[in-house]
Design a protein around this motif. Structure first.
Motif, short mmCIF file in Angstrom:
data_model
loop_
_atom_site.label_atom_id
_atom_site.label_comp_id
_atom_site.label_asym_id
_atom_site.label_seq_id
_atom_site.Cartn_x
_atom_site.Cartn_y
_atom_site.Cartn_z
N GLY A 109 -3.08 -11.35 -4.09
CA GLY A 109 -3.31 -10.72 -5.47
C GLY A 109 -2.75 -11.48 -6.64
N HIS A 110 -2.38 -11.10 -7.63
CA HIS A 110 -1.96 -11.53 -8.88
C HIS A 110 -0.61 -12.33 -8.61
N ILE A 111 0.28 -11.83 -8.29
CA ILE A 111 1.64 -12.65 -8.21
C ILE A 111 1.61 -13.64 -6.96
N ALA A 112 0.93 -13.30 -5.95
CA ALA A 112 0.59 -14.35 -4.84
C ALA A 112 0.08 -15.61 -5.42
N GLY A 136 -3.79 -14.50 4.34
CA GLY A 136 -4.40 -13.38 5.06
C GLY A 136 -4.67 -12.31 4.03
N SER A 137 -5.81 -11.70 3.92
CA SER A 137 -6.22 -10.76 2.82
C SER A 137 -6.66 -9.62 3.91
N ARG A 138 -6.91 -8.59 3.33
CA ARG A 138 -7.86 -7.55 4.04
C ARG A 138 -9.08 -7.78 3.91
N SER A 139 -9.50 -8.75 3.25
CA SER A 139 -11.11 -9.14 3.03
C SER A 139 -10.94 -10.75 3.32
N ASP A 181 -13.62 -12.63 2.46
CA ASP A 181 -13.78 -13.42 1.16
C ASP A 181 -12.95 -13.74 0.44
N ARG A 182 -11.79 -12.85 0.13
CA ARG A 182 -10.73 -12.90 -0.81
C ARG A 182 -9.80 -14.14 -0.19
N ALA A 183 -9.70 -14.02 1.23
CA ALA A 183 -8.95 -14.98 2.07
C ALA A 183 -9.38 -16.53 1.67
N SER A 230 -7.44 -10.60 8.23
CA SER A 230 -6.77 -9.41 8.46
C SER A 230 -5.10 -10.14 8.51
N TYR A 231 -4.22 -8.99 7.98
CA TYR A 231 -2.75 -9.64 8.02
C TYR A 231 -2.09 -9.94 9.47
N LEU A 232 -3.06 -9.08 10.28
CA LEU A 232 -2.34 -9.33 11.75
C LEU A 232 -2.75 -10.71 12.21
N PRO A 271 1.36 -4.10 -2.41
CA PRO A 271 2.15 -2.99 -3.33
C PRO A 271 3.42 -2.65 -2.64
N HIS A 272 4.16 -1.90 -3.53
CA HIS A 272 5.56 -1.48 -2.85
C HIS A 272 5.12 -0.70 -1.65
N SER A 273 4.39 0.30 -1.51
CA SER A 273 4.14 1.06 -0.56
C SER A 273 4.09 0.59 0.68
N ALA A 274 3.77 -0.79 0.71
CA ALA A 274 3.09 -1.40 1.89
C ALA A 274 4.05 -2.46 2.40
N HIS A 275 5.11 -2.80 1.61
CA HIS A 275 5.94 -3.76 1.97
C HIS A 275 6.73 -3.40 3.42
N TYR A 276 7.01 -2.30 3.47
CA TYR A 276 7.57 -1.95 4.89
C TYR A 276 6.72 -2.22 5.99
N CYS A 325 9.89 -11.02 1.06
CA CYS A 325 9.00 -9.84 0.34
C CYS A 325 9.27 -9.50 -1.00
N GLU A 326 8.34 -9.51 -1.69
CA GLU A 326 8.22 -9.37 -3.25
C GLU A 326 9.08 -8.06 -3.42
N LYS A 327 9.69 -8.07 -4.53
CA LYS A 327 10.31 -6.75 -5.17
C LYS A 327 9.48 -5.57 -5.65
N SER A 328 9.74 -4.41 -5.69
CA SER A 328 11.21 -4.01 -4.98
C SER A 328 10.96 -4.00 -3.63
N HIS A 346 -4.25 2.07 -11.23
CA HIS A 346 -3.57 0.96 -11.20
C HIS A 346 -2.41 1.01 -10.25
N ARG A 347 -2.13 0.00 -9.71
CA ARG A 347 -0.76 -0.16 -8.83
C ARG A 347 0.50 0.46 -9.37
N ILE A 348 0.53 0.19 -10.83
CA ILE A 348 1.85 0.38 -11.27
C ILE A 348 1.78 1.93 -11.78
N ILE A 399 13.80 -2.59 -11.68
CA ILE A 399 14.36 -3.23 -10.42
C ILE A 399 15.10 -4.70 -11.22
N TYR A 400 14.61 -5.07 -12.09
CA TYR A 400 14.98 -6.47 -12.81
C TYR A 400 16.36 -6.28 -13.56
N PRO A 401 16.67 -5.23 -14.31
CA PRO A 401 17.85 -4.91 -14.94
C PRO A 401 18.93 -4.33 -14.07
#
Ligand SMILES: NC(=O)c1ccc[n+]([C@@H]2O[C@H](COP(=O)([O-])OP(=O)(O)OC[C@H]3O[C@@H](n4cnc5c(N)ncnc54)[C@H](OP(=O)(O)O)[C@@H]3O)[C@@H](O)[C@H]2O)c1
Length: 327
Positions: free
Chosen positions: A13-16, A35-38, A40-42, A57-59, A75-80, A95-98, A164-166, A181-183
């Motif tokens: 994505g953006h930060i990658a 690796g992307s879920r798509s 085409d994007r990869a 695929s990420y696998l 996104p944060h929800s998927a980091h784990y 792994c990206e923040k957070s 939007h993700r945020i 998370i930065y401050p």
């Protein structure tokens, strides 16, 4: 370990994209796969950055035997889930923040990484900016006395967009995890311990995540940190470390190229650095750790990331912010 460390990019994505551009400036790093879920994007990402292999695929990515370390930029929800996938396939992780969505997930990732003797680190890139060792040395020298308070803000205006993700609670959005998370990480770095009291007030966006958060942390002996983050205003991103005999002013602490040192009100020093590719420092540290067989960086330890997640858990709990996947 080998001279060249081989990277896999998970979630282009953006930060990658930005991270990849900075990583490619390091002569001892090579990106061998994305690796992307798509697919085409990869493929498009691989073509843009001249990367050998693209996976749909990420696998498939984490199974690539050539990769030493996976950069997780979902996104944060998927980091784990994505860090766990990488660790389970024997790969080190940046792994990206957070780091995760909550402290429980962070502890679990660290546990797995330690069991498998694999490196893992949160990509809190600002911790690795070259001005900070200079600031630390100055503080440790006692020139301006003991730290009493820290203040730092990170706010920008962004029109509300439910998907939007945020702003999306399903993706663990909100100003706190995205930019607070930065401050927070900065204050924790200066103070070097968990606060005794965590007070906060969040203003919620229509989606139920925070759009504005004010935080006061109080540490042993009454030291304190006052921090703000928001998506509903702009703020300077300056930070102050106030000490008994003076203070340090860091203009734009997130991209800092200098820190001004004051004794009383008088400016006595300016700690200056110069750099172009700020996201590369964290990658260089990850590669140093891999080469030295370290599973955590002494600059950004596992506990530091877990502590920040625990503080953000408390802030969210006090303000009624529960992500749908936590219910
Ligand atoms: N260091 C920094 O300065 C900085 C700046 C911005 C963001 N970040 C962090 O980087 C991470 C990603 O942020 P971003 O702005 O790059 O986000 P983004 O542009 O939306 O990219 C995230 C990528 O994750 C993948 N993904 C996997 N599961 C997803 C899901 N359920 N929903 C949406 N996307 C999913 C998608 O790639 P595929 O579908 O192609 O696999 C997507 O392109 C976050 O942790 C964020 O806090 C860091």
């Amino acid at each position: 370990m080998k001279d060249t460390i081989k990277w896999g990019i998970l979630a282009p994505g953006h930060i990658a994209q930005r991270f990849t551009e900075h990583l490619l400036t390091l002569p001892d790093a090579k990106i061998v796969a994305v690796g992307s879920r798509s697919i085409d994007r990869a493929l498009q990402f691989a073509e843009t950055y001249n990367i050998d292999r693209a996976y749909g695929s990420y696998l498939e990515l984490v199974k690539d035997p050539e990769i030493d370390i996976i950069y997780v930029a979902s996104p944060h929800s998927a980091h784990y889930e994505h860090c766990l996938l990488a660790l389970e396939h024997g790969k080190a992780v940046l792994c990206e923040k957070s780091f995760t969505a909550n402290a429980e997930q962070a502890k679990e990732l660290v546990k797995v990484a330690r069991e498998k003797s694999l490196f893992i680190m949160e990509a809190m890139w600002t911790r690795f900016l070259p001005v900070y060792p200079l600031v630390k040395k100055l503080l440790d020298s006692g020139t301006i006395g003991e730290v009493r308070t820290v203040s730092a803000n990170y706010c920008f205006f962004r029109e509300f967009e439910a998907e939007h993700r945020i702003f999306n609670p399903d993706l663990a959005g909100g100003a706190l995890l995205d930019i607070g998370i930065y401050p927070l990480s900065f204050a924790q770095w200066v103070m070097g311990e968990m606060p005794e009291f965590i007070e906060s007030r969040c203003k919620l966006a229509p989606s139920g995540v925070d759009e504005q958060t004010s935080i006061m942390l109080t540490y042993k002996g009454g030291k304190s940190a006052l921090l703000h983050c928001a998506f509903n205003s702009f703020s300077p991103t300056d930070a102050y470390i106030c000490c008994k005999d003076g203070f340090i002013y860091i203009e734009d602490f997130n991209r800092a190229t200098k820190a001004e040192v004051y004794k009383g009100w008088e400016k006595i020093d300016e700690l200056k650095v110069d750099f172009e590719y700020g996201l590369a420092f964290q990658a260089a540290e990850a590669m140093r750790c891999l080469r030295e067989g370290l599973i955590e960086s002494p600059i950004l330890t596992h506990q530091m990331s877990i502590d920040c997640m625990a503080i953000m858990d408390k802030i969210r709990a006090d303000n009624g912010i529960i992500y749908p996947f936590e219910k």
